[in-house]
Design an enzyme around this catalytic site. Structure first.
Site, PDB file in Angstrom:
ATOM      1  N   GLU A 186       0.849  -1.199   0.000  1.00 44.92           N
ATOM      2  CA  GLU A 186       0.000   0.000   0.000  1.00 44.92           C
ATOM      3  C   GLU A 186       0.885   1.249   0.000  1.00 44.92           C
ATOM      4  OE1 GLU A 186      -3.404   2.086   2.851  1.00 44.92           O
ATOM      5  OE2 GLU A 186      -1.984   0.633   3.689  1.00 44.92           O
ATOM      6  N   HIS A 187       1.852   1.294   0.910  1.00 42.26           N
ATOM      7  CA  HIS A 187       2.815   2.392   0.989  1.00 42.26           C
ATOM      8  C   HIS A 187       4.211   1.827   0.743  1.00 42.26           C
ATOM      9  CE1 HIS A 187      -0.490   3.524   3.815  1.00 42.26           C
ATOM     10  NE2 HIS A 187      -0.399   4.680   3.172  1.00 42.26           N
TER      11      HIS A 187
END
Length: 807
Positions: free
Chosen positions: A328-329
């Site tokens: 996600e990050h």
């Protein structure tokens, strides 16, 4: 291999199954009990509406609500209760989010796939959207901004927000900033149901956005699979972070970033991937230090239990692991992160370098923090403006276009055994052949078929006005900001004007230091560009040469007449590449050189001009476009006309004379060239009002006024250059001899679009050779220049050490 975060894992020593296990996320499948409970909640809300919402609020939120919708008075009170610090922080964050998402506005696509077949792609806002903001001890005001801002930019007609009671004042104020007024104090799966189905108070929406707990996530999943439900933004999962770090990374920063994600929840997952074992050990030590000081250290510790520190053999292997995991990050804390990001194929949001913490993206950098998780980055993207829009295609066929495609369509329909599809074509073709209608398929008029092939393929010159825009500060056409005061004195509009009005010719000749016989008046210098091609160039035989980046009409005019072009790119300092020009003079009949050059603003070295004139003696016409010469009269070579019979000079009243709307230009040349041009020029190039005002502008008094204008513009130009040069978003301010400057920005697209939407219209030059990241800014009034600086300053911080400009 271990489940403990304080144990290093050497990737190279793990077999395939172990590697797969290391990158496996914590299970999040909804239990049968959760699914069944959510199903019951959805049914109850759909059947009993507001009554059920109040009952669920009492049961789950321990709150009795009288009014489901928040009143305007409550919203106003929330704003008044907040201190200025939090309100200013929210405003700054929203401004950055707005700038980034405004830049995502799609353009309308229009193409002619073949003659008579026209296709378009347009976008429309989703009519109604619902935003879910979770409750809890900490208000997720940033999520309101992340969802509400793009919804507002997209133009969604109805935006509904739901959040559990009592709704925090910060959430109410954030909603106000985003223009949201329909706010409902309901939470959980029942809020999702209310927005999906509608109740007496809560309107039904088309699409639902926002995070939530397992019940909210399951409710979104279920309503998205129902015909009477609503679509959703993306599948949700626990938050996650992967960091790629090299030996130069700061272990304090790395540890802080890992913990900032681990504290989200016990099911969050964080992974450090590094080729440097020493760094990995320092990070473990630093995590132990920082963890004890966190209020949510127990939650973070649980998340760390299924997180990893992986040691690799190289940064390339780190990239391969990241792409395999699809975080996600993704934070890349290496010495040259830009090189690695080019190799990243799956990630929700990427943070480059030591100074880009993930929390910047969570709150205020401008990118959206609503991201795909749980491996969905392989097919889903970060939330953006497009998620609040829908695409629509349009096609229109002319009769001839239909006939051109008919055989193809009928053949394909027949192959798929779809007879009705084929009939839709066959019946239309037959209708075009019905003699009673007097139509013959061979005689259907299609202008495109009659047009010259080069015109069908021609990309027209996009003038400033043709590009459109709705602004009050027009700095894209190199015009003077104020209109001069002239009145028509001639009252002979019933008569045709002179082809070459004597007073205009005489006065301009005197102004230029020439004889009247050396001056031709025309409809702007653009007409002169075309006249020269018509007189001197044979299509298919002769060549026009010019040196980009430069004025676009040289190319368009040559293409219009079907004359071949040679484009000799200018040197890095935008002076002429004499050697390249000399090697490409074969068949060249006409050369265009703009000095000072548009759009770069520099005057061409006179030694280079003299060399070109000598190389082309008795071979080609050399045309020097001096449209901006009044701003640097010392660079004019009009006096050279007596020595170079192949020299032509173009001039205009559009720039320093402030008469762009007059469309009056001049060609300065030998008597022989002027005589040839007079053979092909239109009978009445200057209308009576144009000639009248042009003659007035060329009096000694008005020439003096023009020269004062030049002084004013040059002063404004110098001040604007100095001011822009201090801004961090500005990479370089180029020197200029004209009434415009060329500026290179680190993010030109954002600057251009942001100012465009603020009504400040600049000229985008990024597609010109060598002008990547460059915008051209006309020098306007002092007030207009100050507005430009103010608008760009909002996108930038001021450098402590100003860059040097040469001017």
């Amino acid at each position: 291999m271990t489940d403990h975060f304080d144990t290093l894992i050497r990737w190279q020593e793990c077999h395939d199954e172990q590697q797969n296990a290391l990158l496996t996320r914590p299970a999040i499948s909804a239990s049968v009990e959760i699914s069944r409970t959510v199903e019951q909640i959805l049914h109850a809300v759909k059947e009993y509406g507001d009554h059920t919402l109040r009952e669920f609020s009492r049961r789950f939120d321990k709150t009795v609500i009288e009014n489901i919708r928040i009143s305007p008075e409550e919203i106003a009170a929330a704003e008044n209760s907040l201190n200025n610090d939090i309100k200013q922080a929210m405003q700054q964050a929203m401004n950055n989010i707005r700038v980034f998402h405004e830049a995502q506005k799609p353009i309308k696509i229009e193409v002619e796939t073949q003659p008579g077949v026209y296709c378009q792609q347009v976008t429309r806002p989703i009519d109604s959207v619902g935003l879910y903001i979770p409750g809890g001890s900490a208000p997720l005001l940033s999520t309101v901004l992340m969802l509400g801002t793009p919804a507002q930019i997209a133009g969604c007609h109805k935006v509904v927000l739901c959040s559990p009671p009592p709704i925090a004042n910060e959430i109410l104020y954030a909603a106000t900033l985003c223009g949201i007024t329909e706010i409902f104090q309901i939470g959980g799966a029942q809020a999702i149901a209310a927005m999906a189905f509608g109740t007496e108070s809560v309107p039904k929406v088309d699409k639902i956005f926002g995070p939530g707990n397992a019940y909210v996530t399951e409710a979104k999943r279920q309503v998205s699979q129902r015909v009477d439900g609503a679509t959703i933004d993306m599948p949700a999962g626990p938050s996650e972070l992967l960091i790629i770090a090299d030996a130069g990374a700061n272990p304090v920063f790395v540890a802080a970033d890992l913990l900032s994600q681990a504290e989200h929840g016990p099911d969050s997952q964080v992974i450090l991937v590094t080729p440097d074992e020493a760094l990995a050990k320092k990070v473990i030590t630093e995590i132990e230090k920082q963890l004890t000081r966190l209020p949510r250290n127990q939650i973070a510790a649980k998340a760390l239990a299924h997180s990893r520190i992986i040691v690799t053999t190289s940064l390339q292997q780190c990239v391969e692991i990241s792409n395999r995991y699809g975080p996600e990050h993704l934070i890349i804390q290496t010495r040259q992160p830009e090189q690695l990001v080019e190799k990243i194929t799956s990630a929700g949001s990427v943070f480059l370098g030591d100074w880009s913490p993930e929390s910047a993206g969570d709150y205020a950098s401008g990118t959206n923090h609503v991201l795909p998780t749980y491996g969905y980055t392989s097919t889903y993207s970060s939330l953006g403006l497009a998620d609040f829009l829908k695409r629509m295609t349009i096609q229109q066929l002319t009769p001839q276009g239909l006939l051109n495609l008919s055989q193809t369509i009928e053949t394909l329909a027949q192959a798929e055994q779809l007879t009705a599809h084929k009939n839709a074509l066959t019946l239309r073709v037959a209708a075009l052949n019905i003699a009673g209608q007097g139509v013959n398929m061979n005689n259907i008029f299609d202008a495109n078929l009659l047009a010259r092939e080069n015109i069908r393929k021609l990309t027209p010159y996009m003038s400033a006005r043709r590009l459109g825009g709705k602004g009050d500060v027009w700095l894209n056409a190199n015009e003077y900001p104020l209109a001069p005061d002239f009145q028509c004195t001639e009252q002979t509009l019933n008569r045709y004007p002179d082809c070459q009005p004597a007073s205009v010719i005489r006065r301009y000749a005197a102004y230029a230091g020439l004889q009247p016989e050396q001056v031709l008046a025309c409809r702007g210098a653009d007409e002169s560009i075309e006249l020269l091609i018509r007189v001197f160039c044979e299509p298919g035989q002769d060549v026009v040469l010019f040196c980009p980046p430069t004025y676009g009409m040289y190319s368009v005019s040559a293409e219009t007449f079907g004359v071949e072009q040679k484009k000799i790119t200018a040197l890095e300092n935008w002076q002429l590449d004499i050697e390249a020009i000399e090697n490409n003079l074969d068949r060249v009949k006409l050369i265009y050189i703009c000095s000072p050059n548009n759009p770069t603003g520099n005057a061409i070295n006179p030694d280079s001009l003299r060399k070109i004139l000598e190389l082309t003696a008795n071979r080609a016409i050399v045309t020097i476009d001096e449209a901006y010469i009044e701003f640097c009269p010392e660079n004019s070579i009009a006096s050279w006309l007596k020595n170079y019979p192949n020299l032509v000079i173009l001039r205009t009243l559009s720039k320093a004379f402030a008469l762009a709307g007059l469309r009056c230009g001049f060609t300065l040349a030998s008597v022989d060239i002027i005589t040839l041009l007079l053979k092909v020029i239109a009978p009445y190039p200057l209308s009576t009002p144009v000639a009248d005002i042009a003659a007035q502008a060329l009096t000694a008094e008005n020439i003096a006024i023009m020269q004062k204008r030049v002084v004013e513009i040059r002063e404004n130009r110098n001040d604007l250059q100095q001011a822009l040069n201090k801004l961090a978003i500005v990479e370089k301010v180029f020197p200029s001899e004209t009434n415009y400057i060329l500026v290179k920005f680190y993010d030109a697209e954002t600057v251009f679009k942001t100012l465009w939407h603020q009504g400040i219209i600049l000229r985008d030059q990024r597609k010109q050779p060598g002008l990547e990241g460059c915008l051209r800014i006309t020098i306007g009034s002092r007030k207009e220049c100050e507005r430009v600086v103010e608008a760009i300053s909002a996108l930038s911080t001021v450098n402590e050490q100003p860059k040097e400009i040469a001017n």
